[in-house]
Design an enzyme around this catalytic site. Structure first.
Site, PDB file in Angstrom:
ATOM      1  N   GLY A  36       4.592   6.004  -5.522  1.00 21.71           N
ATOM      2  CA  GLY A  36       5.808   6.449  -4.314  1.00 21.71           C
ATOM      3  C   GLY A  36       5.231   5.597  -3.107  1.00 21.71           C
ATOM      4  CB  SER A  37       6.823   5.795   0.375  1.00 16.58           C
ATOM      5  OG  SER A  37       6.462   7.148   0.577  1.00 16.58           O
ATOM      6  CD  GLU A  57       1.440   1.976 -11.641  1.00 14.42           C
ATOM      7  OE1 GLU A  57       2.306   2.643 -11.665  1.00 14.42           O
ATOM      8  OE2 GLU A  57       0.008   1.818 -12.195  1.00 14.42           O
ATOM      9  CD  GLU A  73       9.734   0.077  -1.572  1.00 15.56           C
ATOM     10  OE1 GLU A  73       8.928   0.881  -0.812  1.00 15.56           O
ATOM     11  OE2 GLU A  73       9.544  -0.404  -2.668  1.00 15.56           O
ATOM     12  CB  CYS A 116       8.096  -0.390  -6.880  1.00 12.99           C
ATOM     13  SG  CYS A 116       7.473  -0.083  -8.780  1.00 12.99           S
ATOM     14  N   PRO A 141       3.622   5.715   3.342  1.00 13.29           N
ATOM     15  CG  PRO A 141       5.378   5.816   5.084  1.00 13.29           C
ATOM     16  CD  PRO A 141       4.974   5.426   2.964  1.00 13.29           C
ATOM     17  CB  THR A 142       3.542   9.389   0.523  1.00 14.25           C
ATOM     18  OG1 THR A 142       5.278   9.831   0.600  1.00 14.25           O
ATOM     19  CG2 THR A 142       3.423  11.170  -0.521  1.00 14.25           C
ATOM     20  CB  ALA A 143      -0.516   6.079  -0.561  1.00 11.69           C
ATOM     21  CE  LYS A 164       5.887  17.252  -5.925  1.00 18.12           C
ATOM     22  NZ  LYS A 164       7.380  16.361  -5.394  1.00 18.12           N
TER      23      LYS A 164
HETATM   24  P1  NAD Z   1       7.575   8.978  -1.311  1.00 20.86           P
HETATM   25  O1  NAD Z   1       6.042   8.659  -1.261  1.00 20.86           O
HETATM   26  O2  NAD Z   1       8.583   9.558  -0.869  1.00 20.86           O
HETATM   27  O3  NAD Z   1       7.458  10.688  -3.162  1.00 20.86           O
HETATM   28  C1  NAD Z   1       6.796   9.843  -4.125  1.00 20.86           C
HETATM   29  C2  NAD Z   1       6.417  11.553  -4.554  1.00 20.86           C
HETATM   30  O4  NAD Z   1       5.476  12.184  -3.881  1.00 20.86           O
HETATM   31  C3  NAD Z   1       7.419  12.866  -4.629  1.00 20.86           C
HETATM   32  O5  NAD Z   1       6.740  13.455  -5.632  1.00 20.86           O
HETATM   33  C4  NAD Z   1       6.969  13.907  -3.142  1.00 20.86           C
HETATM   34  O6  NAD Z   1       7.440  14.646  -3.354  1.00 20.86           O
HETATM   35  C5  NAD Z   1       5.840  13.132  -3.529  1.00 20.86           C
HETATM   36  N1  NAD Z   1       5.330  13.509  -1.932  1.00 20.86           N
HETATM   37  C6  NAD Z   1       5.537  13.587  -1.046  1.00 20.86           C
HETATM   38  N2  NAD Z   1       4.838  14.050   0.628  1.00 20.86           N
HETATM   39  C7  NAD Z   1       3.628  14.412  -0.144  1.00 20.86           C
HETATM   40  C8  NAD Z   1       2.723  15.010   0.172  1.00 20.86           C
HETATM   41  N3  NAD Z   1       2.413  15.038   1.105  1.00 20.86           N
HETATM   42  N4  NAD Z   1       1.216  15.237  -0.740  1.00 20.86           N
HETATM   43  C9  NAD Z   1       1.621  15.270  -1.546  1.00 20.86           C
HETATM   44  N5  NAD Z   1       2.691  14.822  -2.817  1.00 20.86           N
HETATM   45  C10 NAD Z   1       3.936  14.492  -1.811  1.00 20.86           C
HETATM   46  O7  NAD Z   1       8.212   7.975  -3.181  1.00 20.86           O
HETATM   47  P2  NAD Z   1       9.507   8.701  -3.390  1.00 20.86           P
HETATM   48  O8  NAD Z   1      10.700   7.842  -2.313  1.00 20.86           O
HETATM   49  O9  NAD Z   1       9.921   9.794  -4.404  1.00 20.86           O
HETATM   50  O10 NAD Z   1      10.159   7.112  -4.484  1.00 20.86           O
HETATM   51  C11 NAD Z   1      10.603   5.556  -3.334  1.00 20.86           C
HETATM   52  C12 NAD Z   1       8.643   4.524  -3.775  1.00 20.86           C
HETATM   53  O11 NAD Z   1       8.273   4.444  -4.662  1.00 20.86           O
HETATM   54  C13 NAD Z   1       9.106   3.399  -3.018  1.00 20.86           C
HETATM   55  O12 NAD Z   1       8.115   2.765  -2.005  1.00 20.86           O
HETATM   56  C14 NAD Z   1       8.973   2.457  -4.299  1.00 20.86           C
HETATM   57  O13 NAD Z   1       8.373   1.452  -4.175  1.00 20.86           O
HETATM   58  C15 NAD Z   1       7.411   3.672  -5.190  1.00 20.86           C
HETATM   59  N6  NAD Z   1       7.460   3.407  -6.151  1.00 20.86           N
HETATM   60  C16 NAD Z   1       6.721   2.496  -6.926  1.00 20.86           C
HETATM   61  C17 NAD Z   1       6.187   2.135  -7.706  1.00 20.86           C
HETATM   62  C18 NAD Z   1       5.469   1.247  -8.723  1.00 20.86           C
HETATM   63  O14 NAD Z   1       4.554   1.736  -9.964  1.00 20.86           O
HETATM   64  N7  NAD Z   1       4.684   0.585  -7.817  1.00 20.86           N
HETATM   65  C19 NAD Z   1       6.889   2.209  -9.127  1.00 20.86           C
HETATM   66  C20 NAD Z   1       8.043   3.198  -9.012  1.00 20.86           C
HETATM   67  C21 NAD Z   1       8.511   3.705  -7.374  1.00 20.86           C
END
Ligand code: NAD
Length: 487
Positions: A233-234, A255, A386, A288, A236-238, A180
């Site tokens: 991702g972020s 991550e 962040e 990130c 809060p989503t995690a 996704k």
């Molecule tokens: P995000 O958490 O908003 O979204 C990431 C993904 O999660 C997207 O595909 C989104 O559609 C999906 N998502 C959102 N809500 C969801 C839910 N309830 N259930 C399942 N999936 C859901 O993050 P973003 O704004 O796309 O990315 C930026 C973040 O990612 C930053 O915090 C950045 O530091 C982090 N990041 C981390 C790494 C790493 O390797 N540690 C690499 C790149 C980005």
């Protein structure tokens, strides 16, 4: 099958399920952050399409599993080669979609996407071994067995690179996949899906569902037939995903974000330190790993700041497709507003913004100026949260103990950068830094054999080499007795 023309190629806008396109009635709009150009209406996935994709992946699982590492490796090698053959087009569509520099996509990011696939395919064949060992005459055989269907969820800041960083090890481990991608950047995932067919991937092994996180992403992480969830991702989503995973006890790897320190010790080469600090604006700060908290020894702060500002002021913002451009736009108007909000609140609280501090009014659109906030309150949100934009903070310290305390005083632990002119000093200082990756006198040197991941709230688990297989595979021990045989 619906498609949109982008950079001279037709990109399908439907989900990719069982090697075929599936169009949804509902769609979402995709535009380029460079100038707002309309790029297409993509299918908006729901629980129905997610279930279809998971079912396809489950049906394909025995076929993919039984091919074994060598059989899978041949297909993955063809896939890696196809990415290499298409670097230019992938670079162009990714730049249109996320606004990162075209030259970085061409020279670094897309070749790395191919490497992500090839590396793990080869690792599964050549390196994934454990010597058998004896227990009272019984022999233990350790194996990494395919686990089932891996759900992969990825962000927009490096879409194909981060997706292949999961797809490579998941497929090499023998899992089938449902990806996704982020809703702001669907293009390269769609193009890549067609490459999997060309590589000879059996139907159902690799699937893509487009859509919003709260709907398609949530349905995928809640699905009971998923064996693994890998999320970048972020934070809060995690947290939301962790709750969904808890329901089925699905193993997760995360991550996540960071607020990494870049520590300039008293004996540092200040030319090097200031160059490394300016590099933290890479990808318009949407990285990130960025060292967004610059911590400088108070005795050298004046000279360091002068060098830093001189270099940062030369950063050329503009169209990321042009060779001379060093910083492109932010990804989206919502994201730009979020970044501006952080800086405005910091200003209101009296922060001293010595560079940038607002959208780039000359360029307009989604461009934000490279920004430096001098000595903000260490408890303020700009110093602790962040921002994920071109906003760096600078603080001073009086001695190493204070620097270490400041560096570790964060809920994150993704990376840390240490700049020092003395090997022993750097090694001693790095010892108690809490982060998944420490770079000494360098930044962004990555090797797929090395563990990568975050400490504290920056993540759960490690990727790279065998660590990736420890997650995607079921690690099994088979104990064979010396007796009971008929021969
Ligand atoms: P995000 O958490 O908003 O979204 C990431 C993904 O999660 C997207 O595909 C989104 O559609 C999906 N998502 C959102 N809500 C969801 C839910 N309830 N259930 C399942 N999936 C859901 O993050 P973003 O704004 O796309 O990315 C930026 C973040 O990612 C930053 O915090 C950045 O530091 C982090 N990041 C981390 C790494 C790493 O390797 N540690 C690499 C790149 C980005």
């Amino acid at each position: 099958m619906k498609t949109v023309p982008v950079a001279g190629v037709e990109i399908p806008t439907g989900h990719f399920i069982n090697n075929a396109r599936v169009d949804s009635k509902r769609t979402f709009r995709n535009t380029s952050p460079i100038d707002g150009t309309f790029l297409g209406e993509f299918s908006l996935g729901s629980a129905t399409e997610v279930d279809r994709a998971v079912t396809a992946a489950r049906s394909a699982f025995p076929v993919w599993r039984d091919l074994g590492p060598k059989g899978r490796g041949e297909i993955l090698e063809r896939l890696a080669k196809l990415i290499e053959d298409n670097v230019e087009i992938l670079a162009q569509i990714e730049t249109l979609d996320n606004g990162a520099l075209l030259r970085s996509h061409r020279r670094g990011v897309m070749p790395r996407a191919a490497a992500n696939i090839r590396f793990f395919a080869e690792w599964a064949v050549n390196e994934l071994k454990h010597e058998p060992f004896e227990t009272r005459g019984h022999t233990n055989f350790v194996s990494w067995d395919p686990s089932g269907v891996a759900a992969l969820i990825t962000p927009w800041n490096a879409p194909l690179m981060l997706a292949t960083w999961k797809i490579g090890p998941a497929l090499a481990a023998g899992d089938t996949v449902v990806l996704k991608p982020a809703e702001w950047t669907p293009l390269t995932a769609s193009f890549f899906a067609d490459l999997t067919i060309k590589a000879g991937m059996p139907a159902g092994v690799f699937n893509v569902v487009f859509g919003l996180g709260e709907e398609a992403g949530a349905a995928l992480t809640q699905h009971p037939d998923i064996s693994r969830i890998s999320f970048t991702g972020s934070v809060p989503t995690a947290k939301v995903i962790a709750k969904a995973a808890a329901e089925n006890l699905t193993p997760i790897t995360f991550e996540l974000g960071g607020k990494s320190p870049l520590i300039v010790l008293e004996d540092a080469d200040l030319e090097l330190a200031s160059t490394l600090a300016v590099e933290q604006y890479d990808n318009a700060g949407q990285v990130c790993l960025s060292g967004t908290r610059i911590l400088v020894h108070e005795k050298i702060v004046e000279e360091f700041t002068k060098l830093f500002i001189t270099k940062a002021a030369l950063i050329r913002q503009g169209d990321p497709r042009e060779e001379e451009t060093q910083m492109g736009p932010q990804i989206h108007s919502d994201h730009l507003a979020r970044i501006a909000g952080f800086v405005e609140r910091a200003k209101k609280d009296g922060a001293n913004v010595v560079l940038g501090g607002q959208p780039n009014s000359q360029l307009g659109g989604l461009f934000y100026q490279p920004t430096l906030v001098m000595k903000p309150d260490p408890r303020s949100e700009i110093f602790r949260e962040e921002v994920f934009g071109p906003v760096l903070c600078l603080q001073t310290f009086a001695n190493d103990a204070e620097a270490l305390d400041m560096a570790n005083d964060t809920e994150f632990g993704l990376a840390a950068i240490v700049v020092s002119g003395d090997r022993d000093h750097a090694a001693k200082f790095s010892k108690n830094l809490v982060a998944g990756t420490i770079w000494v006198n360098c930044f962004f040197v990555r090797d797929l054999r090395a563990p990568f991941g975050g400490s504290k709230k920056s993540g759960i688990g490690r990727d790279g080499g065998t660590w990736s297989f420890d997650f995607y595979a079921d690690v099994k021990n088979t104990v064979i007795a010396p007796n009971g045989w008929k021969e």
